[in-house]
Design a protein around this motif. Structure first.
Motif, mmCIF file in Angstrom:
data_model
loop_
_atom_site.group_PDB
_atom_site.id
_atom_site.type_symbol
_atom_site.label_atom_id
_atom_site.label_comp_id
_atom_site.label_asym_id
_atom_site.label_seq_id
_atom_site.Cartn_x
_atom_site.Cartn_y
_atom_site.Cartn_z
ATOM 1 N N GLY A 92 2.903 -2.775 -19.329
ATOM 2 C CA GLY A 92 4.107 -2.267 -19.973
ATOM 3 C C GLY A 92 4.303 -0.775 -19.756
ATOM 4 O O GLY A 92 5.418 -0.270 -19.844
ATOM 5 N N ASN A 93 3.237 -0.047 -19.451
ATOM 6 C CA ASN A 93 3.306 1.395 -19.201
ATOM 7 C C ASN A 93 3.452 1.746 -17.728
ATOM 8 O O ASN A 93 3.736 2.886 -17.390
ATOM 9 C CB ASN A 93 2.035 2.087 -19.730
ATOM 10 N N VAL A 94 3.229 0.780 -16.840
ATOM 11 C CA VAL A 94 3.128 1.054 -15.406
ATOM 12 C C VAL A 94 4.407 0.648 -14.680
ATOM 13 O O VAL A 94 4.859 -0.491 -14.787
ATOM 14 C CB VAL A 94 1.919 0.308 -14.802
ATOM 15 N N LYS A 95 4.977 1.598 -13.929
ATOM 16 C CA LYS A 95 6.145 1.314 -13.092
ATOM 17 C C LYS A 95 5.695 0.777 -11.737
ATOM 18 O O LYS A 95 6.261 -0.176 -11.222
ATOM 19 C CB LYS A 95 6.954 2.592 -12.921
ATOM 20 N N SER A 96 4.674 1.409 -11.161
ATOM 21 C CA SER A 96 4.121 0.955 -9.882
ATOM 22 C C SER A 96 2.716 1.514 -9.728
ATOM 23 O O SER A 96 2.312 2.416 -10.461
ATOM 24 C CB SER A 96 5.002 1.397 -8.707
ATOM 25 N N MET A 97 1.975 0.958 -8.771
ATOM 26 C CA MET A 97 0.642 1.477 -8.483
ATOM 27 C C MET A 97 0.317 1.255 -7.020
ATOM 28 O O MET A 97 0.867 0.365 -6.380
ATOM 29 C CB MET A 97 -0.419 0.842 -9.374
ATOM 30 N N ASN A 98 -0.560 2.131 -6.484
ATOM 31 C CA ASN A 98 -1.063 1.920 -5.139
ATOM 32 C C ASN A 98 -2.502 2.394 -5.073
ATOM 33 O O ASN A 98 -2.965 3.129 -5.942
ATOM 34 C CB ASN A 98 -0.170 2.574 -4.071
ATOM 35 N N HIS A 99 -3.213 1.934 -4.066
ATOM 36 C CA HIS A 99 -4.642 2.194 -3.931
ATOM 37 C C HIS A 99 -4.916 2.984 -2.658
ATOM 38 O O HIS A 99 -4.289 2.739 -1.628
ATOM 39 C CB HIS A 99 -5.415 0.876 -3.849
ATOM 40 N N ARG A 100 -5.864 3.897 -2.754
ATOM 41 C CA ARG A 100 -6.370 4.610 -1.576
ATOM 42 C C ARG A 100 -7.861 4.363 -1.524
ATOM 43 O O ARG A 100 -8.600 4.764 -2.428
ATOM 44 C CB ARG A 100 -6.089 6.106 -1.673
ATOM 45 N N ASN A 101 -8.305 3.653 -0.503
ATOM 46 C CA ASN A 101 -9.730 3.358 -0.357
ATOM 47 C C ASN A 101 -10.500 4.645 -0.079
ATOM 48 O O ASN A 101 -10.105 5.437 0.777
ATOM 49 C CB ASN A 101 -9.957 2.347 0.758
ATOM 50 N N THR A 102 -11.600 4.837 -0.808
ATOM 51 C CA THR A 102 -12.416 6.039 -0.632
ATOM 52 C C THR A 102 -13.858 5.725 -0.260
ATOM 53 O O THR A 102 -14.616 6.635 0.051
ATOM 54 C CB THR A 102 -12.396 6.902 -1.906
ATOM 55 N N GLY A 103 -14.246 4.455 -0.299
ATOM 56 C CA GLY A 103 -15.610 4.100 0.076
ATOM 57 C C GLY A 103 -15.789 2.602 0.193
ATOM 58 O O GLY A 103 -15.082 1.827 -0.447
ATOM 59 N N LEU A 104 -16.737 2.210 1.023
ATOM 60 C CA LEU A 104 -17.076 0.802 1.212
ATOM 61 C C LEU A 104 -18.555 0.716 1.555
ATOM 62 O O LEU A 104 -19.028 1.404 2.461
ATOM 63 C CB LEU A 104 -16.245 0.191 2.350
ATOM 64 N N TRP A 105 -19.270 -0.102 0.793
ATOM 65 C CA TRP A 105 -20.679 -0.348 1.047
ATOM 66 C C TRP A 105 -20.885 -1.848 1.169
ATOM 67 O O TRP A 105 -20.482 -2.608 0.291
ATOM 68 C CB TRP A 105 -21.546 0.208 -0.090
ATOM 69 N N LEU A 106 -21.494 -2.285 2.283
ATOM 70 C CA LEU A 106 -21.667 -3.709 2.550
ATOM 71 C C LEU A 106 -23.137 -4.092 2.469
ATOM 72 O O LEU A 106 -24.000 -3.382 2.993
ATOM 73 C CB LEU A 106 -21.138 -4.053 3.940
ATOM 74 N N GLY A 107 -23.409 -5.217 1.823
ATOM 75 C CA GLY A 107 -24.733 -5.826 1.791
ATOM 76 C C GLY A 107 -24.671 -7.174 2.466
ATOM 77 O O GLY A 107 -23.634 -7.565 3.011
ATOM 78 N N ASP A 108 -25.778 -7.908 2.438
ATOM 79 C CA ASP A 108 -25.797 -9.222 3.078
ATOM 80 C C ASP A 108 -24.759 -10.165 2.478
ATOM 81 O O ASP A 108 -24.038 -10.846 3.197
ATOM 82 C CB ASP A 108 -27.183 -9.851 2.966
#
Length: 74
Positions: free
Chosen positions: A6-22
């Motif tokens: 109800g408070n949000v008009k829009s949102m977007n994401h900026r990836n800043t990190g990724l760590w992968l395991g098995d």
């Protein structure tokens, strides 16, 4: 969630990190919210995904959304 969106008009994401395991991955992002009352808030967030074979067996999302409920966007 109704109050949150109800408070949000829009949102977007900026990836800043990724760590992968098995069988897991950790995604770090900055999430920018444009607010219906005007202004913007950018918050850090983290998602953890665990897989069993080709299927997701566990998904967790962490973000402190408290700044979205305040009266002033930044």
């Amino acid at each position: 969630l109704e109050q949150f969106y109800g408070n949000v008009k829009s949102m977007n994401h900026r990836n800043t990190g990724l760590w992968l395991g098995d069988n897991s991955a950790v995604f770090e992002a900055e999430v920018r919210f444009a607010l219906k009352r005007g202004g913007e808030v950018t918050l850090p967030a983290v998602s953890v995904v665990r897989r069993r074979g080709e299927l997701v067996s566990d998904f967790r999302f962490v973000m402190d959304a408290e700044p979205l409920s305040g009266q002033n966007g930044r």
